[in-house]
Design a protein around this motif. Structure first.
Motif, short mmCIF file in Angstrom:
data_model
loop_
_atom_site.label_atom_id
_atom_site.label_comp_id
_atom_site.label_asym_id
_atom_site.label_seq_id
_atom_site.Cartn_x
_atom_site.Cartn_y
_atom_site.Cartn_z
N SER A 128 34.94 28.68 47.49
CA SER A 128 35.09 27.91 46.25
C SER A 128 34.36 28.55 45.07
O SER A 128 34.67 28.25 43.91
N LYS A 129 33.42 29.45 45.35
CA LYS A 129 32.68 30.10 44.26
C LYS A 129 33.56 31.04 43.44
O LYS A 129 33.25 31.34 42.28
N PRO A 139 36.51 33.19 35.90
CA PRO A 139 37.42 34.26 36.39
C PRO A 139 37.89 33.96 37.80
O PRO A 139 37.12 33.50 38.64
N ASN A 140 39.17 34.19 38.06
CA ASN A 140 39.75 33.90 39.37
C ASN A 140 39.68 35.13 40.27
O ASN A 140 39.52 36.26 39.81
N PRO A 143 44.10 39.00 43.26
CA PRO A 143 45.19 38.65 44.19
C PRO A 143 45.12 39.38 45.52
O PRO A 143 45.49 38.82 46.56
N SER A 144 44.67 40.62 45.54
CA SER A 144 44.60 41.35 46.80
C SER A 144 43.57 40.75 47.74
O SER A 144 43.75 40.74 48.96
N LYS A 145 42.48 40.24 47.18
CA LYS A 145 41.46 39.59 48.01
C LYS A 145 41.97 38.24 48.51
O LYS A 145 41.67 37.83 49.64
N LYS A 146 42.74 37.54 47.68
CA LYS A 146 43.35 36.30 48.15
C LYS A 146 44.29 36.58 49.32
O LYS A 146 44.30 35.84 50.31
N PRO A 341 43.67 26.13 46.29
CA PRO A 341 42.26 25.91 46.65
C PRO A 341 41.96 24.60 47.37
O PRO A 341 41.00 24.53 48.13
N GLN A 342 42.75 23.53 47.13
CA GLN A 342 42.47 22.26 47.77
C GLN A 342 43.66 21.82 48.60
O GLN A 342 44.75 22.40 48.55
#
Length: 523
Positions: A128-129, A139-140, A143-146, A341-342
């Motif tokens: 969540s951080k 900052p979000n 995408p590659s890490k997601k 995220p939720q």
């Protein structure tokens, strides 16, 4: 240690802090520990937690259920006992990264004076951080890490799919042995559904489970509060608006609209949900699921969110926490994509693909081709079952949108939703049901009083909400042939409607301001 006015640690419950430390120290063969009485407990929706520090630097977590008004303590205790059993089962039968349970007690009859779990602290830090909600100024995550996270969740889902139980239900500890009892899945416990009597399992078939969920959906529609759920007026979503300001204005318009006539808890809204529930019952009875492992059911995390996923600095998942509400479920429900995220948030198609890739990559090469093919078919249906499960649990702000997606996946575009609802509303069965449900509507004078209080000094907004209600024909006019007030059409308040009204309001204000300027210049 007894509570004091200066001890933040006792803000949620009176308990024996010294007994907590004694028990923890005993469990670690006498290594001494401390618990700062000045700490304010961490708090979630259902539990509070404090942290215990041992002299060798190890830290444990002490958790206890909240005495919440929306969730009785006895229900919280039941969830705690099942979560403790589930975590021990996962530790014993898999390598899925979860906290270790050192001790628990599902009653207040102990030296600490509250029900509790003593468990290890999750390594790493919560996702969540960095994985923020839509519209956040922070900052979000790249995408590659997601995608990396989703691929790992796919692999973990494969591991869960291999933990098979012979019934659908939640795990409990029976003197060291695991047993399956009533299902504590979110759809049975949240939004006051724990008050509803009836079957919660355990179930022996997918069909019985889904039939039970539809029944709970219908019971809530008939007799429980519907909170923010207005079937034909979904709550605005932040994703549909360009700015926070526009989104907040749209939510204000939505609140105005549902306040006129007390729409949410009216018989009209309840009838919409009842018609939808009966339609869902027909849909789930059409299921033909390619189950890879018929007759057994996998465990599933019931509330996976960025708050419950811990990672290291390289975005490797280090721990998954909060296994309350966990149950074995139909395979179709496990293989639906995670919500990040939720719980109510739908992931993008790209991330859904990463999840599927992670699941398929985890399947051993020795697996029979027919089994792999059935898993592939089930994964392709994941979005359908995601929509269905969120709708049955009323775990969304956009129920009509979910229903439309499930409907179109089942019947295609040739069967019109609006025409279906109009036909159902006019049928003798639903007209009789409408009359029964309407008996529980609030008296008109109370509705008008609350409406007047809400719109005090807001004449313009009240006028817009009333005009919109009239246009929507929320209350159809009396006629000689049809004295009942059921709506005849299928008006749906979409994001475009709220945007159009906002533009109108802006233009109206500009016109008034211009008119005022002209009047100033007239001598």
């Amino acid at each position: 240690m007894s509570p004091s006015s200066e001890s933040n640690i006792f803000i949620y419950a009176d308990f024996d802090l010294e007994a907590v430390c004694r028990r923890a120290s005993t469990l670690r063969q006498g290594i001494s520990c401390t618990c700062d009485p000045g700490q304010r407990p961490a708090s979630g929706s259902f539990n509070w937690a404090i942290f215990i520090l041992f002299e060798d630097g190890i830290q444990w977590v002490f958790r206890s259920p909240h005495p919440r008004t929306f969730m009785p303590l006895d229900v919280g205790v039941k969830l705690l006992a099942s979560e403790a059993a589930t975590l021990r089962y996962l530790k014993a039968h898999s390598d899925i990264p979860v906290p270790e349970v050192y001790d628990y007690c599902a009653s207040s009859d102990n030296d600490i004076k509250v029900p509790f779990i003593l468990m290890s602290q999750a390594p790493g830090w919560p996702l969540s951080k960095v994985w923020v909600s839509a519209g956040s100024p922070l900052p979000n995550l790249d995408p590659s890490k997601k995608a990396k996270i989703m691929t790992q969740l796919g692999g973990i889902t494969w591991k869960l799919s291999q933990l098979r139980l012979d019934q659908i239900g939640s795990l409990y500890d029976d003197d060291g042995a695991f047993k399956i009892e009533e299902c504590l899945w979110r759809c049975y416990m949240l939004r006051e559904r724990f008050l509803l009597e009836g079957q919660r399992g355990p179930f022996t078939t997918d069909a019985d489970f889904y039939e039970s969920l539809v029944s709970k959906f219908l019971e809530q529609a008939e007799c429980l509060r519907l909170s923010h759920h207005c079937f034909v007026a979904p709550v605005p979503s932040r994703d549909d608006y360009q700015s926070d300001k526009q989104y907040r204005q749209a939510v204000d318009l939505w609140n105005d609209f549902v306040t006129v006539g007390n729409k949410i808890d009216s018989a009209d809204n309840r009838l919409d949900y009842i018609v939808a529930g009966d339609a869902l019952r027909d849909i789930v009875r059409k299921f033909e699921l390619p189950t890879p492992n018929p007759g057994t059911f996998p465990l599933c995390h019931a509330d996976l969110s960025v708050n419950n996923i811990y990672v290291d600095d390289d975005y490797n998942i280090t721990c998954i926490i909060d296994w309350a509400f966990t149950s074995s479920v139909p395979e179709s429900m496990l293989l639906s994509p995670p919500s990040l995220p939720q719980y109510g948030d739908k992931i993008s198609p790209v991330l859904h693909t990463a999840f599927i890739d992670g699941f398929q990559a985890a399947i051993p090469e020795s697996t029979e081709e027919s089994t792999v093919r059935r898993y592939h078919e089930s994964l392709k249906q994941g979005s359908f079952h995601w929509n269905l499960s969120r709708l049955l649990g009323l775990d969304s702000i956009g129920d009509y949108n979910l229903f439309a997606a499930v409907w179109q996946s089942t019947y295609g575009p040739e069967k019109d939703i609006g025409e279906f609802f109009s036909q159902q509303r006019r049928s003798p069965h639903y007209l009789r049901l409408y009359d029964e449900v309407r008996k529980e509507d609030r008296p008109l004078w109370k509705v008008e009083r609350d409406e007047e209080d809400y719109f005090r000094n807001k004449v313009f907004k009240h006028t817009i909400a009333k005009k919109l209600t009239l246009i929507s024909e929320w209350k159809a006019k009396y006629t000689a042939d049809s004295p009942r007030r059921t709506r005849q059409d299928m008006f749906v308040a979409s994001p475009n409607l709220w945007k159009w009204i906002l533009r109108f309001m802006e233009n109206w204000k500009e016109m008034l301001d211009a008119d005022a300027e002209v009047k100033k210049r007239i001598p």
